[in-house]
Scaffold this motif. Structure first.
Motif, mmCIF file in Angstrom:
data_model
loop_
_atom_site.group_PDB
_atom_site.id
_atom_site.type_symbol
_atom_site.label_atom_id
_atom_site.label_comp_id
_atom_site.label_asym_id
_atom_site.label_seq_id
_atom_site.Cartn_x
_atom_site.Cartn_y
_atom_site.Cartn_z
ATOM 1 N N THR A 19 0.818 -1.211 0.000
ATOM 2 C CA THR A 19 0.000 0.000 0.000
ATOM 3 C C THR A 19 0.859 1.271 0.000
ATOM 4 O O THR A 19 0.353 2.359 0.200
ATOM 5 N N GLN A 20 2.136 1.131 -0.215
ATOM 6 C CA GLN A 20 3.026 2.297 -0.263
ATOM 7 C C GLN A 20 2.746 3.110 -1.515
ATOM 8 O O GLN A 20 2.867 2.619 -2.637
ATOM 9 N N SER A 21 2.379 4.363 -1.342
ATOM 10 C CA SER A 21 2.105 5.243 -2.467
ATOM 11 C C SER A 21 3.392 5.557 -3.237
ATOM 12 O O SER A 21 4.450 5.776 -2.643
ATOM 13 N N PHE A 22 3.277 5.637 -4.564
ATOM 14 C CA PHE A 22 4.420 6.029 -5.383
ATOM 15 C C PHE A 22 4.949 7.392 -4.967
ATOM 16 O O PHE A 22 6.161 7.637 -4.938
ATOM 17 N N TRP A 23 4.039 8.300 -4.607
ATOM 18 C CA TRP A 23 4.454 9.661 -4.261
ATOM 19 C C TRP A 23 5.326 9.708 -3.012
ATOM 20 O O TRP A 23 6.060 10.669 -2.803
ATOM 21 N N ARG A 24 5.264 8.674 -2.192
ATOM 22 C CA ARG A 24 6.044 8.650 -0.954
ATOM 23 C C ARG A 24 7.281 7.747 -1.084
ATOM 24 O O ARG A 24 7.779 7.234 -0.095
ATOM 25 N N THR A 284 -2.701 3.439 -8.911
ATOM 26 C CA THR A 284 -1.555 2.626 -9.317
ATOM 27 C C THR A 284 -0.522 3.465 -10.063
ATOM 28 O O THR A 284 -0.818 4.547 -10.578
ATOM 29 N N HIS A 285 0.675 2.927 -10.110
ATOM 30 C CA HIS A 285 1.771 3.486 -10.900
ATOM 31 C C HIS A 285 2.188 2.397 -11.887
ATOM 32 O O HIS A 285 2.576 1.295 -11.490
ATOM 33 N N ILE A 286 2.079 2.697 -13.189
ATOM 34 C CA ILE A 286 2.314 1.706 -14.247
ATOM 35 C C ILE A 286 3.495 2.134 -15.106
ATOM 36 O O ILE A 286 3.613 3.318 -15.466
ATOM 37 N N GLU A 287 4.349 1.190 -15.460
ATOM 38 C CA GLU A 287 5.504 1.478 -16.317
ATOM 39 C C GLU A 287 5.539 0.515 -17.499
ATOM 40 O O GLU A 287 5.281 -0.687 -17.330
ATOM 41 N N PRO A 288 5.879 1.025 -18.701
ATOM 42 C CA PRO A 288 6.136 0.106 -19.813
ATOM 43 C C PRO A 288 7.458 -0.615 -19.582
ATOM 44 O O PRO A 288 8.315 -0.122 -18.831
ATOM 45 N N ASP A 355 -4.031 -4.504 -14.120
ATOM 46 C CA ASP A 355 -3.087 -5.381 -14.827
ATOM 47 C C ASP A 355 -3.486 -5.403 -16.307
ATOM 48 O O ASP A 355 -4.605 -5.771 -16.664
ATOM 49 N N GLY A 356 -2.596 -4.973 -17.172
ATOM 50 C CA GLY A 356 -2.893 -4.937 -18.605
ATOM 51 C C GLY A 356 -3.806 -3.798 -19.027
ATOM 52 O O GLY A 356 -4.274 -3.769 -20.174
ATOM 53 N N ASP A 367 2.181 -3.624 -27.342
ATOM 54 C CA ASP A 367 3.442 -4.353 -27.118
ATOM 55 C C ASP A 367 4.308 -3.696 -26.046
ATOM 56 O O ASP A 367 5.515 -3.936 -25.978
ATOM 57 N N SER A 368 3.687 -2.880 -25.203
ATOM 58 C CA SER A 368 4.452 -2.138 -24.198
ATOM 59 C C SER A 368 4.867 -2.994 -23.007
ATOM 60 O O SER A 368 5.769 -2.624 -22.253
ATOM 61 N N ASN A 369 4.196 -4.124 -22.830
ATOM 62 C CA ASN A 369 4.428 -4.954 -21.637
ATOM 63 C C ASN A 369 4.344 -4.116 -20.348
ATOM 64 O O ASN A 369 5.095 -4.347 -19.390
ATOM 65 N N ALA A 370 3.434 -3.145 -20.361
ATOM 66 C CA ALA A 370 3.282 -2.268 -19.197
ATOM 67 C C ALA A 370 2.755 -3.059 -18.003
ATOM 68 O O ALA A 370 1.824 -3.862 -18.135
ATOM 69 N N THR A 371 3.364 -2.825 -16.851
ATOM 70 C CA THR A 371 2.970 -3.545 -15.640
ATOM 71 C C THR A 371 2.805 -2.578 -14.463
ATOM 72 O O THR A 371 3.389 -1.491 -14.444
ATOM 73 N N VAL A 372 2.005 -2.979 -13.498
ATOM 74 C CA VAL A 372 1.782 -2.190 -12.290
ATOM 75 C C VAL A 372 3.003 -2.313 -11.386
ATOM 76 O O VAL A 372 3.369 -3.411 -10.964
ATOM 77 N N LYS A 373 3.630 -1.187 -11.073
ATOM 78 C CA LYS A 373 4.817 -1.172 -10.211
ATOM 79 C C LYS A 373 4.468 -0.835 -8.759
ATOM 80 O O LYS A 373 5.148 -1.269 -7.836
ATOM 81 N N HIS A 374 3.465 0.006 -8.570
ATOM 82 C CA HIS A 374 2.983 0.352 -7.239
ATOM 83 C C HIS A 374 1.460 0.316 -7.267
ATOM 84 O O HIS A 374 0.843 0.729 -8.251
ATOM 85 N N ILE A 375 0.865 -0.151 -6.199
ATOM 86 C CA ILE A 375 -0.584 -0.117 -6.058
ATOM 87 C C ILE A 375 -0.902 0.217 -4.606
ATOM 88 O O ILE A 375 -0.291 -0.339 -3.691
ATOM 89 N N TRP A 376 -1.813 1.152 -4.405
ATOM 90 C CA TRP A 376 -2.077 1.618 -3.043
ATOM 91 C C TRP A 376 -3.511 2.114 -2.919
ATOM 92 O O TRP A 376 -4.201 2.347 -3.923
#
Length: 455
Positions: A19-24, A284-288, A355-356, A367-376
């Motif tokens: 639950t750690q926020s990306f902003w923190r 969420t924070h998502i990255e390709p 997810d996706g 084709d980005s293969n983007a995935t969730v890196k943070h979720i809170w």
């Protein structure tokens, strides 16, 4: 900021990990700061809550080149600095030019609704000047926001009200552009888009903005006390006119109190339990994937899947995405979100929704293969009538409130904090603050006519 409105038990500490926020993820030196080792015994002004409302109020109580002796101001935060909703939101600086305006127009008339719109628009320039003046490194970015509709009937209803506002000759509607289905799919890159609207907006790193405001106030005399949970405000003042405030570290007496407690207001001011309800949301924070192809999306988004189905999104300069919402996936399970103050757990029904998400929503992300890196999760203060509560708390002289921002605080709170500071420090009446008339808290609003928190 401390407790459930019904049990009045201390608000639980957030869980570690997912639950750690990306902003923190980049913590400020003041995150666990205490200006003095011991809790002060008294304060001229006591602020409860270190989110956007508390930070703005503190900043405005300590203006540059202040004349005379500054007031003794103490700010209490139950956990770490900016660890509540402001440090867990979407970072979206997006005035609402026509959507909520429809509700306000139907209930209160066009003039009152337009006041709210102009107030939100004013925040764009105000924040730009603030960031420049104070040299705040918070990734403030101005762009366009794309309000995209996937439902034909919902789009038609929105277009009808858009046309009505244009016919009224309102100048701010010059900035709102209607998007055809071709535009919405071609320019906005949204699959299945039926159309939408575009208007000026922005985004930023909210935690960094708030920490900088607090740092400035601390440098000018603010006493910051983190990890200090307020458990009760006394019902009566002392003979000296001070309110007793009980915390997990002892009692502090204050001549004036400002509740910047948003979702947790009812725990300390039970009369607001119906008017402001803690409602839990997910972000969420998502990255390709590194090196993977993806379509750049410089605009911010609100994607409306249908009535009440809303997803918000901003793009960061590093190519990552902040996206959240999707309340419609758990709306019918109220115990997961409604009157639920626990931001230490996820929401089961939506835990894997994103997810996706980018791949199935946008052209150019297949084709980005983007995935969730943070979720809170975060807990917002939803007001029963969809309007903030700002001003003197009814029947409690010397107590003020700035809360109930409905997950829409970023284009509203800064100037509300300025107004509350004026009211508390200089006894400026609400009507002289420049706030929209609909924002004023009142005894009548504590017994709500509407119940928008469940809608």
């Amino acid at each position: 900021m401390a407790s459930s409105t019904e049990t009045r038990k201390p608000f639980p500490q957030p869980a570690a990990g997912y639950t750690q926020s990306f902003w923190r993820t980049e913590l400020d030196p003041l995150d666990n700061h205490r200006s003095t080792p011991d809790l002060p015994i008294e304060a001229d002004i006591l602020i409860i809550g270190s989110g956007y409302a508390g930070a703005s109020t503190a900043y405005h109580l300590f203006p540059e080149n202040q004349q005379g002796t500054p007031p003794k101001v103490v700010l209490l935060e139950a956990r770490e600095l900016c660890s509540g909703a402001t440090g867990r939101n979407g970072g979206h600086l997006r005035p609402d030019l026509y959507s909520a305006t429809k509700i306000y127009t139907e209930r209160y008339g066009l003039d009152a609704a337009v006041e709210v719109v102009r107030f939100e628009i004013a925040h764009m320039k105000t924040l730009e000047k603030l960031v420049q003046k104070e040299k705040i490194d918070c990734d403030l970015t101005f762009t366009r926001s794309l309000d995209i509709y996937l439902d034909v009937d919902q789009l038609a209803a929105a277009k009808s009200f858009y046309d009505y506002l244009v016919d009224q000759g309102l100048d701010f509607m010059d900035d709102v552009q209607y998007l055809s289905q071709e535009d919405a799919q071609g320019k906005a890159k949204v699959r299945n888009a039926q159309g939408g609207f575009s208007f000026s907006a922005g985004h930023l790193w909210p935690y960094k903005l708030i920490c900088r405001l607090i740092r400035i106030a601390v440098s000018r005399g603010l006493n910051l006390q983190t990890n200090t949970m307020v458990t009760e405000i006394g019902q009566d003042r002392t003979p000296e006119g001070l309110w007793p405030v009980t915390t997990n570290r002892g009692v502090i007496h204050a001549r004036k109190i400002i509740l910047a407690t948003n979702a947790f207001t009812g725990a300390l001011a039970p009369e607001y339990s119906k008017a402001i309800v803690p409602c839990k949301g997910l972000c969420t924070h998502i990255e390709p994937a590194p090196g993977a192809p993806y379509q750049e999306l410089p605009e911010t988004y609100a994607i409306r899947q249908g009535l009440g189905a809303f997803i918000y999104q901003i793009s960061r300069k590093d190519g990552s995405i902040i996206v959240g919402g999707a309340q419609y996936t758990y709306k019918d399970i109220p115990d997961q979100w409604h009157n639920n103050p626990d931001d230490g757990t996820l929401i089961n029904s939506v835990e894997h929704y994103f997810d996706g998400y980018m791949q199935r929503t946008f052209f150019g992300w297949e084709d980005s293969n983007a995935t969730v890196k943070h979720i809170w999760t975060g807990v917002m203060g939803y007001s029963a009538d969809s309007l903030p509560h700002i001003g003197d708390i009814p029947g409690k002289p010397g107590q003020f409130i700035a809360a109930g921002f409905n997950g829409h605080g970023m284009p509203v709170v800064f100037l509300c904090g300025k107004a509350i500071a004026q009211m508390a420090q200089h006894s400026v009446p609400f009507q002289k603050t420049g706030l929209p008339r609909l924002f004023e808290t009142s005894a009548a609003r504590l017994d709500p006519v509407y119940n928008d928190t469940v809608g």
